[in-house]
Design a protein around this motif. Sequence first.
Motif, PDB file in Angstrom:
ATOM      1  N   LEU A  55      -0.269  10.512   3.900  1.00 33.16           N
ATOM      2  CA  LEU A  55       0.615   9.993   2.862  1.00 33.16           C
ATOM      3  C   LEU A  55       0.742  10.980   1.716  1.00 33.16           C
ATOM      4  O   LEU A  55       1.728  10.969   0.991  1.00 33.16           O
ATOM      5  CB  LEU A  55       0.097   8.640   2.351  1.00 33.16           C
ATOM      6  CG  LEU A  55       0.794   7.416   2.929  1.00 33.16           C
ATOM      7  CD1 LEU A  55       0.164   6.143   2.444  1.00 33.16           C
ATOM      8  CD2 LEU A  55       2.270   7.423   2.576  1.00 33.16           C
ATOM      9  N   LYS A  98       1.184   4.023  -3.138  1.00 37.28           N
ATOM     10  CA  LYS A  98       0.876   5.436  -2.915  1.00 37.28           C
ATOM     11  C   LYS A  98       2.064   6.310  -3.282  1.00 37.28           C
ATOM     12  O   LYS A  98       1.937   7.274  -4.046  1.00 37.28           O
ATOM     13  CB  LYS A  98       0.529   5.666  -1.431  1.00 37.28           C
ATOM     14  CG  LYS A  98      -0.939   5.478  -1.080  1.00 37.28           C
ATOM     15  CD  LYS A  98      -1.726   6.771  -1.244  1.00 37.28           C
ATOM     16  CE  LYS A  98      -3.224   6.537  -1.282  1.00 37.28           C
ATOM     17  NZ  LYS A  98      -3.721   5.841  -0.084  1.00 37.28           N
ATOM     18  N   ILE A  99       3.209   5.950  -2.734  1.00 35.38           N
ATOM     19  CA  ILE A  99       4.404   6.774  -2.926  1.00 35.38           C
ATOM     20  C   ILE A  99       4.784   6.897  -4.398  1.00 35.38           C
ATOM     21  O   ILE A  99       5.104   7.975  -4.884  1.00 35.38           O
ATOM     22  CB  ILE A  99       5.589   6.163  -2.131  1.00 35.38           C
ATOM     23  CG1 ILE A  99       5.448   6.490  -0.646  1.00 35.38           C
ATOM     24  CG2 ILE A  99       6.907   6.692  -2.649  1.00 35.38           C
ATOM     25  CD1 ILE A  99       6.567   5.921   0.200  1.00 35.38           C
ATOM     26  N   THR A 100       4.750   5.787  -5.108  1.00 38.09           N
ATOM     27  CA  THR A 100       5.190   5.824  -6.504  1.00 38.09           C
ATOM     28  C   THR A 100       4.033   6.074  -7.457  1.00 38.09           C
ATOM     29  O   THR A 100       4.246   6.141  -8.667  1.00 38.09           O
ATOM     30  CB  THR A 100       5.899   4.506  -6.894  1.00 38.09           C
ATOM     31  OG1 THR A 100       4.977   3.414  -6.713  1.00 38.09           O
ATOM     32  CG2 THR A 100       7.102   4.268  -6.010  1.00 38.09           C
ATOM     33  N   SER A 135      -4.230   8.234   4.019  1.00 38.66           N
ATOM     34  CA  SER A 135      -3.994   8.775   2.688  1.00 38.66           C
ATOM     35  C   SER A 135      -3.736  10.277   2.752  1.00 38.66           C
ATOM     36  O   SER A 135      -2.951  10.812   1.979  1.00 38.66           O
ATOM     37  CB  SER A 135      -5.173   8.470   1.765  1.00 38.66           C
ATOM     38  OG  SER A 135      -6.383   8.766   2.419  1.00 38.66           O
ATOM     39  N   PRO A 159      -5.632   1.056   4.475  1.00 37.62           N
ATOM     40  CA  PRO A 159      -4.781   1.782   3.521  1.00 37.62           C
ATOM     41  C   PRO A 159      -5.210   3.235   3.351  1.00 37.62           C
ATOM     42  O   PRO A 159      -4.400   4.083   2.995  1.00 37.62           O
ATOM     43  CB  PRO A 159      -4.992   1.019   2.210  1.00 37.62           C
ATOM     44  CG  PRO A 159      -5.669  -0.258   2.585  1.00 37.62           C
ATOM     45  CD  PRO A 159      -6.432   0.019   3.834  1.00 37.62           C
ATOM     46  N   ASP A 160      -6.481   3.509   3.621  1.00 36.88           N
ATOM     47  CA  ASP A 160      -6.980   4.854   3.364  1.00 36.88           C
ATOM     48  C   ASP A 160      -6.962   5.743   4.596  1.00 36.88           C
ATOM     49  O   ASP A 160      -7.125   6.959   4.498  1.00 36.88           O
ATOM     50  CB  ASP A 160      -8.408   4.780   2.825  1.00 36.88           C
ATOM     51  CG  ASP A 160      -8.449   4.000   1.520  1.00 36.88           C
ATOM     52  OD1 ASP A 160      -7.492   4.138   0.728  1.00 36.88           O
ATOM     53  OD2 ASP A 160      -9.424   3.260   1.309  1.00 36.88           O
ATOM     54  N   PRO A 204       0.823  -1.213   0.000  1.00 34.17           N
ATOM     55  CA  PRO A 204       0.000   0.000   0.000  1.00 34.17           C
ATOM     56  C   PRO A 204       0.857   1.263   0.000  1.00 34.17           C
ATOM     57  O   PRO A 204       0.605   2.192  -0.763  1.00 34.17           O
ATOM     58  CB  PRO A 204      -0.795  -0.108   1.303  1.00 34.17           C
ATOM     59  CG  PRO A 204      -0.716  -1.530   1.708  1.00 34.17           C
ATOM     60  CD  PRO A 204       0.577  -2.040   1.197  1.00 34.17           C
ATOM     61  N   THR A 238       3.568  11.503  -0.602  1.00 34.53           N
ATOM     62  CA  THR A 238       3.440  11.255  -2.037  1.00 34.53           C
ATOM     63  C   THR A 238       4.349  12.200  -2.811  1.00 34.53           C
ATOM     64  O   THR A 238       4.806  11.888  -3.907  1.00 34.53           O
ATOM     65  CB  THR A 238       1.976  11.449  -2.488  1.00 34.53           C
ATOM     66  OG1 THR A 238       1.147  10.648  -1.660  1.00 34.53           O
ATOM     67  CG2 THR A 238       1.804  11.016  -3.926  1.00 34.53           C
TER      68      THR A 238
END
Lengths: 215, 215
Positions: free
Chosen positions: B126, A178-180, B123, B119-120, A174, B130
């Motif tokens: 993240l 997200k990062i890539t 977000s 996972p959310d 996960p 990102t």
Amino acid sequence: MAKQLKKKIDQTTEEKIKIAARKLFTRKGFAAVKTRDIAEEAGINLALLNYYFRSKEKLFKLIMEESFLQFVKGIAEQFNDENTNIDEKIEKLVESYIDLFSQYPDLPLFILSELREHPDAFSSRLDAVTGISRSVFVKQIREAMKNGVYPEMHTFHFLANMMSLIVFPFIGSPMLMKITDISVKQYQEMIQERKKMIPIWIKAMLKSNAYKLIK
Amino acid sequence: MAKQLKKKIDQTTEEKIKIAARKLFTRKGFAAVKTRDIAEEAGINLALLNYYFRSKEKLFKLIMEESFLQFVKGIAEQFNDENTNIDEKIEKLVESYIDLFSQYPDLPLFILSELREHPDAFSSRLDAVTGISRSVFVKQIREAMKNGVYPEMHTFHFLANMMSLIVFPFIGSPMLMKITDISVKQYQEMIQERKKMIPIWIKAMLKSNAYKLIK
DNA sequence: AAGTATTTTAAACAAATGATTAAAACCAAT
DNA sequence: ATTGGTTTTAATCATTTGTTTAAAATACTT
């Protein structure tokens, strides 16, 4: 004892419970899963869980045992094959584990979490795996280092690196996605690519002579 | 409001609870920790947990938030430093993370488990991370590949490999120690060694030209 | 020292949860 | 169809667990 002569095509109740339990335990861990969750997921009456498996804990241990075997099975087999060389062993191992984790993406985190919380619960099983340090594979690696084919590197680093590259992309999927900023489809393609790339990377690391360079 | 003018030396009750909660949550996860465990670990009365933090869930989210920030703080900082080159960034990143995880060995598994189950939930947080795909670091890497300093490699693989080598030895420490039959002391030495070796390995992997070789 | 706000405590509550029970339903053989 | 075993069900039990309450203790201000 006229035992389930009926359901030969359908899943037996016992199987349904195990499948549901495996799915939930693997995803959420022992404490986060309620027996009622398992019953609902399996589509069975709550009492059947205890009827077939005595207790939640016994069921968990059963699942854990099977998962653990699934996890280490590949190692023991590949590591002691006398008929393959180092490169072939690495390639086979990488491929079989990437296939396994592609099918069961929650498996690695499940095993590693359990092993971290209860390091001794599987020491008996791990003994079978402990043989790794005396396996054909490790001997081959050490031999190659002695002969100068590869520079020296401690087995710890070699195994840690190999497992890292294989396992982490599943554990961290996960975050990595997200990062890539890639889609699930792209992620799966990357994972497949790694089957061929990881062996190349491992060899590149082995040859890097890191031990001499850090002195 | 006459607020704790007394305990300036001692830990305040609020702190004691947070410390105990962090320790237990990080080690065992949300569901496996009982409020009574936290109270006992903190040496406080059970009701104080709710008095200070309203609920177990609120306390957990607070801990999670702090842990997550701790986890990603290093990335954002290092990745956007205009004054360091690729090699320096890798070295700094590896060293700071190995130091962090040496101090908090349960942190990686805690974060990654939570991220996998929800996972959310992060977000929004993240999103700050990102930015990695648009960071100075990633630009530097892409530039170097364009100029032929390094062969092509997808950012996914590069980041996955770097994180793998750093994080996995902590996640898998019990297994790795058993398999390679080393003591805790030896393990810690290996981990320290990796500060210098991982950057070398990463460069070796970058140069390996794996993409061309798999075609 | 008295008064007030804050913190701590023991006890209790309500809901959740793992497990059991006793009856019902089901199945296969006679 | 009846019997004897097995499987399934709904209801219930006993604990555990997160939270609340009301009183007691403590700290701070005047």
